[in-house]
Design a protein around this motif. Sequence first.
Motif, PDB file in Angstrom:
ATOM      1  N   GLY A  72      19.643 -28.594  39.018  1.00  0.00           N
ATOM      2  CA  GLY A  72      18.506 -28.079  39.565  1.00  0.00           C
ATOM      3  C   GLY A  72      17.708 -29.438  39.871  1.00  0.00           C
ATOM      4  O   GLY A  72      17.702 -30.470  39.769  1.00  0.00           O
ATOM      5  N   THR A 117      16.464 -25.585  37.186  1.00  0.00           N
ATOM      6  CA  THR A 117      16.942 -24.758  38.063  1.00  0.00           C
ATOM      7  C   THR A 117      16.625 -25.272  39.623  1.00  0.00           C
ATOM      8  O   THR A 117      15.885 -26.056  39.659  1.00  0.00           O
ATOM      9  N   PHE A 118      17.229 -24.591  40.375  1.00  0.00           N
ATOM     10  CA  PHE A 118      16.670 -25.117  42.008  1.00  0.00           C
ATOM     11  C   PHE A 118      15.367 -24.064  42.246  1.00  0.00           C
ATOM     12  O   PHE A 118      15.617 -22.753  42.262  1.00  0.00           O
TER      13      PHE A 118
END
Length: 275
Positions: A72, A117-118
């Motif tokens: 991420g 997270t992305f």
Amino acid sequence: MNYNLSHNMRDNSDIAPNKSDSCQCNQEIITNLNNYINNHPECTIYQNSLMSSLIAGVYDSDVTIADLLKQGDFGLGTFNQLDGELVAFDNNVFQLRSDGSARKALDSQKSPFAVMTFFNSDIEHSFSYGTSQQEIHNTINQYVPSDNLFCAIKIEGEFELVKARTVPRQEPPYLPMLEAIKNQPIFTFHNETGIIAGFRSPQFTQGINVAGFHEHYINQQRQGGGHVLDYYLKKGTLQISIISRLTIGLPSQSAFLQANLMPDDLHHAIEQAEN
């Protein structure tokens, strides 16, 4: 793709959806959320270890910052030996230290707990007036009314104040977290521009993660910040990323394998550690 609720709310700048609006469009929100989730499998949280592991005093891991950035470009956590807070955004990771300072993290540094997270902004809301932390949390809850989904949260703007703390680096043999944080320093940052990065996690994840809101702050100069206790936003922009998938990497070290990850007072311990 940008999932925007403005067609439901008429105007998503400066006004949060009120209760009657939320009731009227609740089914449409649920339908749109389901469609979005089904079409965006990349919206996943990767988590290194468990919050209950930190509570138990497991402060070391072999997972590097470079490893986390493969999972991420946005997130938060801590560093080995509980050496400060971790905040990540725009593919950059910073270490927020117990003297209130901040520095760019090295790819080789390691983390015993992190959530990554992305980040993909699905909802945006602008504030042109003073707004408290609780009011912003209420706005997020109105946009994403289901507590059974994760939200990644980014707030950029001018802050009247941010109250934050950072746990000092620990030395082995490690104390449990509630003992380690007894003397944690608290800082108040006044009249700064900066970023708050965080997550809202479902209540059922308590112990796995931190249920509810978990936020870290860093100022625009990237010179100071910490784990957020409270803030007041003068003006700025809130971005929300909706996430429905969670992947957890569990450590294999003996300290983790032997730890008691379900103590009787786990919920109380996490509330004390995070608030």
